[in-house]
Design a protein around this motif. Sequence first.
Motif, PDB file in Angstrom:
ATOM      1  N   VAL A   1       6.659   2.348  -0.405  1.00 23.98           N
ATOM      2  CA  VAL A   1       5.342   1.584  -0.332  1.00 23.98           C
ATOM      3  C   VAL A   1       5.399   0.912   1.273  1.00 23.98           C
ATOM      4  O   VAL A   1       6.667   0.585   1.749  1.00 23.98           O
TER       5      VAL A   1
ATOM      6  N   VAL B   1       4.909   6.188   4.115  1.00 18.77           N
ATOM      7  CA  VAL B   1       3.953   5.676   3.273  1.00 18.77           C
ATOM      8  C   VAL B   1       3.473   6.582   2.118  1.00 18.77           C
ATOM      9  O   VAL B   1       2.818   6.424   1.093  1.00 18.77           O
ATOM     10  N   MET B   2       3.951   7.917   2.296  1.00 18.41           N
ATOM     11  CA  MET B   2       4.087   8.792   1.376  1.00 18.41           C
ATOM     12  C   MET B   2       5.054   8.821   0.230  1.00 18.41           C
ATOM     13  O   MET B   2       4.742   9.339  -0.883  1.00 18.41           O
TER      14      MET B   2
ATOM     15  N   GLN C   1       0.884  -1.262  -0.004  1.00 15.55           N
ATOM     16  CA  GLN C   1       0.054   0.057   0.248  1.00 15.55           C
ATOM     17  C   GLN C   1       0.911   1.226   0.149  1.00 15.55           C
ATOM     18  O   GLN C   1       1.924   1.197   0.662  1.00 15.55           O
ATOM     19  N   SER C   2       0.375   2.344  -0.583  1.00 13.54           N
ATOM     20  CA  SER C   2       1.118   3.513  -0.479  1.00 13.54           C
ATOM     21  C   SER C   2       0.090   4.534  -0.710  1.00 13.54           C
ATOM     22  O   SER C   2      -0.951   4.522  -1.201  1.00 13.54           O
ATOM     23  N   LEU C   3       0.298   5.941  -0.486  1.00 11.98           N
ATOM     24  CA  LEU C   3      -0.305   7.232  -0.728  1.00 11.98           C
ATOM     25  C   LEU C   3       0.289   7.884  -1.738  1.00 11.98           C
ATOM     26  O   LEU C   3       1.448   8.341  -1.480  1.00 11.98           O
TER      27      LEU C   3
END
Lengths: 313, 408
Positions: free
Chosen positions: A235, A231-232, A142-144
């Motif tokens: 990943v 996370v920004m 997941q990532s933003l």
Amino acid sequence: MDQILTNTGYLFQYPVLNLAFIIDGIMIGSLFALAAYGLALVWGVMNVKNLAQGDFVIAGGYCSWWLVKTGWLQSIGLSDNAVALLGVPIAFVVMWGIGWMTYKLIITRVIERDLFTSLLATFGLAIMMAQILNLMFGSDTQSLQLDYKTYSFAGGFINLPMAKVIGTCMAAGLAVAVIIFMKRSRMGQAIRATAQDSRAARVMGIDTEKVYAFTFSLNAAICGAAGAIIVMVWVIQPFYGITYSVRAFVIVTAAGLGNLPGVIAAGLGIGAAEQYGAHIFGIGYQQAIAVTLLLIVLFFRLLQQRRKRQALN
Amino acid sequence: MNIKTTMLSMAAVAGVAMGTSAAAMDCETITLGAAISLTGKYATNGVHAQNGYEFAITKIKENGGIMVDDQCYNFNVIYYDDESKGDRGATLAERLIQQDGVQYMLGPYSSGLTKAIAPVTEKYQIPMVEAEGASRSLFNQGYKYLFAVLSTSEQYLASAITLAAEKAEAQGRAASDVTVAIAVENDPFSLDIRAGVMEDAERYGMKIVVDEKLPRDLSDMTSILTKVKLVKPDVLVVSGHSKGAATAVRQIGEQGVKVPMIAITHCEAADVVGNFGENAEDFLCSTQWAETLTYEDPIFGSAANYEQEFKANYTEYAEKTVPYQTAQASAAVYVFKDAFERAGTLDKDAVRDAIAETDLKTFYGDIKFSEAGNNIAKPMVLRQIQDGKYNVVAPSAFASHEVNWPRN
């Protein structure tokens, strides 16, 4: 071998590459340094080598990711970007709470025991945290993705993605805040006193149990904030914690305990060294370079100490 | 959360199965065994595979079961969770065979787990049809009881090289002028991909200008991308599971890397379109199967039909495309059905021989096994992300869209 020579050649042919690697290295190193910083605290104050360090980072990342994905804050008019940035302090607070609970449940029971017990306990904690995250959020990466621009200089060789720049600034801000806190506040003084000699600190009326709980919570919180930044820019996945644990151990060992500015410097240095190493030898050797550096540092330190000992004689 | 949805979906399947059991009342049961990753790092794909097995079992039941020597049978699978760990997988395979008396096995998820389990099934001479282990190294061990319905990993991105050669020639350049940059993870699966790309590049006389092995704990690949900017290759190939895909797509966008053709694996697993939107445009993604392909069979119908019915049965997939991991798992069960019917007996050695002679057209593609046990009848497919959609662009026999080239 040819490859190595060509790659080294590029560094001289395009001097701007050096600048690019140093800038990238600093941006990368600042995030590693943050996790290492917490580890140095816990290691120095409580003599607990926390193997779950990376898992706290990942948990903080999920905290921020989840906040953006649920959309609660967006429903009161905040943009995705704003929520992601707000995720950093929120992850800090949430992980503080989780760190405190972890301390009360587990760490307090192993703190006075031998090294092996605390290693085993935190190793178990690391496995459990990864699996809990896996059950809660699934094993997908997941990532933003923030919608910020990238600024390019020098014919596209130096790139400053805004998200990374903001992340680096936040990491720097947090590090400075913690250093000031440690120097100026009563609690900071108590932590340093406990680190120096916990028995003496207790005699002087410092509630060391409280200091320990505070330190461990602070560590978890710093890791959480680091994760929310990571996370920004990269990943996360429930099982990626080990990367950050290993880097944190290398950095703290190289910098020495109780040397917080040293930890930051080592973090940035390792970031830059890894970028150079990855360019010259190939990215597969990135971590080997970090570990080789550690060996060299330890070797020199040993030599230095030997010299000191001789002087004392 | 995952476990809950899995249980719900299994309950849903059970419900469907009950509704149809009247027609298949006096059918007996053939028990298959599977150790599969329901927890641990492969849990997502492990569950995809399990759903694929279960869906196929339901569909086969609805279609009258398996007819072996005038007796009707249905499949039942004993599952164990291998926790995504090889040693656990091997232990569970022993347990399935020794304690539960399983005579036929379905595969686990991933090449690594298959590699751990295959020696066990081989030792007890238990035929295993697997759907999720693509590594080439599974098929040079001389295994006699291992069969795989999917294409092996060296084929994953090799078609990108052919495509690049075609494009260069269309432009009036020689294929040998094309330069290739490779960045793959240092694991058996990705190294197979690299080998496949290298072989094809060599065939065309192309030059490999970057050949990097990504570490397992990769978090940043800017240094490789800087090198790519320097040497300006015509094709960039990246393979590093979900993490590699996500990192590559994000950082190629961030760094403004311009390469005419970029091919990667695991686009769907990393959800590069959902996560990175614009940045993912024009990436080529390899896939074992796509619902837009024109394959079909009497049980599942067309590929599109498979997708539709699967979504109806498993509502948690309603919002996303059905992963190929699910489709190939269903195909593996179908291979067993076909083999049992041709063998006309439940004897495991006869079934093994029948599997070896499989020549089947399925919704997933043609299935025919080589001596080594891998499927040689089905090609890999290359899709390009065009306006946020995955469109098949290669091989040209199946292409529904023209490839956007050069990229950007």
